[in-house]
Scaffold this motif. Structure first.
Motif, short mmCIF file in Angstrom:
data_model
loop_
_atom_site.label_atom_id
_atom_site.label_comp_id
_atom_site.label_asym_id
_atom_site.label_seq_id
_atom_site.Cartn_x
_atom_site.Cartn_y
_atom_site.Cartn_z
N UNK A 311 122.65 135.25 -56.93
CA UNK A 311 121.50 134.54 -57.50
C UNK A 311 120.32 135.49 -57.65
N UNK A 312 120.10 136.35 -56.66
CA UNK A 312 119.01 137.32 -56.75
C UNK A 312 119.18 138.21 -57.99
N UNK A 313 120.41 138.68 -58.23
CA UNK A 313 120.66 139.59 -59.34
C UNK A 313 120.47 138.91 -60.69
N UNK A 314 120.79 137.61 -60.76
CA UNK A 314 120.58 136.87 -62.00
C UNK A 314 119.11 136.94 -62.41
N UNK A 315 118.24 136.65 -61.47
CA UNK A 315 116.81 136.63 -61.81
C UNK A 315 116.26 138.04 -61.99
N UNK A 316 116.77 139.00 -61.22
CA UNK A 316 116.30 140.38 -61.40
C UNK A 316 116.74 140.92 -62.75
N UNK A 317 117.93 140.54 -63.22
CA UNK A 317 118.40 140.99 -64.53
C UNK A 317 117.48 140.54 -65.65
N UNK A 366 111.01 135.65 -56.87
CA UNK A 366 112.26 135.65 -56.12
C UNK A 366 112.84 134.25 -56.12
N UNK A 367 114.13 134.08 -56.45
CA UNK A 367 114.71 132.74 -56.51
C UNK A 367 115.03 132.19 -55.11
N UNK A 368 114.64 130.95 -54.90
CA UNK A 368 114.93 130.23 -53.66
C UNK A 368 115.79 129.03 -54.01
N UNK A 369 116.99 128.97 -53.47
CA UNK A 369 117.89 127.86 -53.76
C UNK A 369 117.46 126.65 -52.94
#
Length: 380
Positions: A311-317, A366-369
């Motif tokens: 999930x972190x990499x999705x938003x960083x991409x 930063x994404x927080x689920x």
């Protein structure tokens, strides 16, 4: 009828992000509306993102629970359920658990625990104990003597959906440099110089004896069974040509730009590790995933060894310079991995598909689920 209404959400669709409402009914997405819902029973998402549940094709995370320390075997159902919980907490609603057939370490427990791990994962899935949807990915080390027989022993698994072929012998693919190979494995297994030379010679001999035959045979048998195939650590145009000839749909972790571009050009979905994106580079010194994003040839993200990285990499991409749009970044961890293994009922926010969903808040980018649903059931 089981109905949930999620409103005032930023819906990540195939090509755009829109404000709106999504209705879950009986485990499926039944409606997507661009207007807010004013019913008192609707869940106010307060502007959080709503995106499809992530689809993970290559994680060896389960092994860490089955063997938390060297030579320590954990009770298998408890291990499988602990792994399952981490998948849900990472936003992964479909996971292809990678089970290794063959190993470069003769002292590893992988061989002895292979069937126990497989049976535990199948068990929690079939008994309705799992939070997320589990499938099996067999990672076949083609330079190991027992790989072909062990593959055949598990080829009729009810959850098997993906087979990858790899050869970690020195002097090629991930370890072109023999010095890098020596440094990595001598440190990992605490080998003396003399023992390291014996180890190196054994791996080279096994690769020469088994690799080509096993790669060809397992590929053919997997195709006959209708299983998706993946190459692993392709480094050269010759590797890519062979993988394409053998019917590989996925190119896992190509180590060079030329291999990544050739794989993409030949219609294989190029997979790279999410930790590579989050960390800004490969831990083994190979091509950076962010470079492949800039080239537009990264098709699939995998959490690999760190589930929360996906999930972190999705938003960083979607944040890096020359990065992907957020819909394209989400697709690399949802729609595209699902399509690569023939799962057409998930990976997108679209009417009629499975309600595998994530509610995500961003804090300082930063994404927080906050919530996760698998087939309409809240699992986190």
């Amino acid at each position: 009828m089981n109905e949930q209404i999620l409103t005032r959400a930023r819906l990540v669709l195939d090509d755009e992000v829109v404000w709106g409402t999504l209705v879950i009914r009986n485990g499926r997405i039944r409606e997507i509306d661009l207007a807010p819902c004013r019913l008192s029973t609707a869940i106010d998402c307060e502007g959080d993102y709503l995106l499809p549940g992530l689809v993970e094709l290559h994680t060896d995370n389960a092994e860490k629970y089955f063997q938390p320390r060297p030579k320590v075997a954990w009770p298998r159902r408890q291990a499988a359920l602990a792994h399952d919980s981490q998948m849900a907490a990472s936003g992964i609603t479909t996971v292809f658990d990678a089970l290794s057939i063959g190993d470069v370490d003769e002292q590893s427990m992988r061989h002895d625990s292979l069937k126990a791990m497989h049976d535990a994962i199948v068990g929690i899935q079939q008994e309705g104990l799992a939070r997320v949807d589990h499938r099996i990915h067999l990672r076949c080390e083609v330079s190991h003597p027992d790989t072909l027989s062990n593959f055949r022993a598990l080829a009729d698994s009810p959850l098997l959906g993906l087979v990858s072929l790899m050869d970690h012998a020195p002097g090629q693919r991930q370890f072109v440099s023999l010095e890098a190979y020596r440094a990595y494995y001598q440190g990992k297994y605490e080998l003396s110089d003399a023992d390291m030379e014996i180890y190196l010679e054994r791996q080279l001999a096994n690769s020469a004896r088994y690799s080509n035959t096993y790669r060809r045979t397992i590929s053919a048998e997997a195709r006959t069974l209708g299983l998706a195939l993946a190459s692993h650590d392709d480094a050269t145009l010759e590797h890519v040509a062979e993988s394409h000839e053998y019917g590989m749909r996925i190119a896992e972790f190509p180590t060079t730009r030329e291999a990544a571009e050739a794989s993409h050009r030949n219609g294989m979905a190029v997979m790279m590790g999410a930790p590579n994106v989050v960390r800004g580079g490969s831990h083994s010194g190979n091509i950076a995933a962010t470079e492949m994003i800039g080239l537009g040839v990264l098709d699939i993200l995998s959490s690999d060894y760190y589930p929360a990285a996906l999930l972190d990499a999705v938003f960083k991409s979607a944040q890096i310079e020359q990065g992907y749009s957020l819909p394209r970044a989400v697709a690399s961890a949802a729609r595209q991995p699902a399509q690569a293994v023939g799962l057409t009922d998930r990976g997108r926010l679209a009417q009629g598909l499975r309600a595998d969903l994530l509610r995500v808040q961003t804090v300082d980018d930063h994404p927080i689920l906050k919530r996760a649903w698998c087939a309409g059931r809240q699992v986190h």
